[in-house]
Design a protein around this motif. Sequence first.
Motif, PDB file in Angstrom:
ATOM      1  N   GLU A 109      49.227  31.963  27.472  1.00 24.93           N
ATOM      2  CA  GLU A 109      48.423  32.796  26.863  1.00 24.93           C
ATOM      3  C   GLU A 109      48.488  33.835  25.978  1.00 24.93           C
ATOM      4  O   GLU A 109      48.019  34.181  24.519  1.00 24.93           O
ATOM      5  N   LEU A 110      48.729  35.029  26.122  1.00 24.00           N
ATOM      6  CA  LEU A 110      49.838  35.534  24.916  1.00 24.00           C
ATOM      7  C   LEU A 110      50.149  34.966  24.026  1.00 24.00           C
ATOM      8  O   LEU A 110      49.411  35.464  22.525  1.00 24.00           O
ATOM      9  N   ARG A 111      51.273  34.310  24.099  1.00 21.92           N
ATOM     10  CA  ARG A 111      51.791  33.438  22.168  1.00 21.92           C
ATOM     11  C   ARG A 111      50.267  32.853  22.029  1.00 21.92           C
ATOM     12  O   ARG A 111      50.718  32.605  20.921  1.00 21.92           O
ATOM     13  N   ALA A 112      49.702  32.012  22.658  1.00 15.02           N
ATOM     14  CA  ALA A 112      48.396  31.545  22.127  1.00 15.02           C
ATOM     15  C   ALA A 112      47.728  31.860  20.904  1.00 15.02           C
ATOM     16  O   ALA A 112      46.956  32.149  19.908  1.00 15.02           O
ATOM     17  N   ALA A 113      47.368  33.775  22.073  1.00 14.07           N
ATOM     18  CA  ALA A 113      46.645  35.027  21.271  1.00 14.07           C
ATOM     19  C   ALA A 113      46.836  35.114  20.138  1.00 14.07           C
ATOM     20  O   ALA A 113      45.754  36.548  19.832  1.00 14.07           O
ATOM     21  N   GLY A 114      47.823  34.749  19.610  1.00 18.34           N
ATOM     22  CA  GLY A 114      49.402  35.648  18.620  1.00 18.34           C
ATOM     23  C   GLY A 114      50.412  36.789  18.703  1.00 18.34           C
ATOM     24  O   GLY A 114      50.963  37.584  18.426  1.00 18.34           O
ATOM     25  N   ALA A 115      50.880  36.756  20.369  1.00 16.88           N
ATOM     26  CA  ALA A 115      52.137  37.077  20.251  1.00 16.88           C
ATOM     27  C   ALA A 115      53.198  36.806  19.797  1.00 16.88           C
ATOM     28  O   ALA A 115      53.646  35.472  19.864  1.00 16.88           O
ATOM     29  N   GLU A 116      53.737  37.326  19.267  1.00 20.29           N
ATOM     30  CA  GLU A 116      54.795  36.799  18.697  1.00 20.29           C
ATOM     31  C   GLU A 116      56.499  37.054  19.295  1.00 20.29           C
ATOM     32  O   GLU A 116      57.120  35.775  19.341  1.00 20.29           O
TER      33      GLU A 116
END
Length: 127
Positions: A109-116
């Motif tokens: 979910e964090l990666r989908a929200a833009g976390a590299e």
Amino acid sequence: MRRRRSTDREPTIPLINVVFLMLVFFMVAGSIAPPLDRALTLVRTDALEGRAPPDALVIRADGTLRYRGETVDSASAFAADLSGEARAQIRVVPDRDLPAETLVAVATELRAAGAEKVLVVTERGLE
């Protein structure tokens, strides 16, 4: 002519000063770091390089998310509130009893929200 008897003494005052300064330094350094949640038990690893998490997303065993002592609704809402620079690398501190699938779901979910990068902080990483 009398000769003075010289004795070589160890200089204790400078040693006391150094020890006192070290004591003050460690008292200040220990009070700067925010404490972790007391109900949290950290994951153990043997060989992990890492830094102490000053600003990390904490995931409790029941899956609730906390950031700086405040409850967070979702991982995507947490990432959306971060600046672009802070979103580049997000640290996550999971509870030891957190199911792995919950941790993977939060990281996804964090990666989908833009976390590299999503870094998982463990007990060995804090030592």
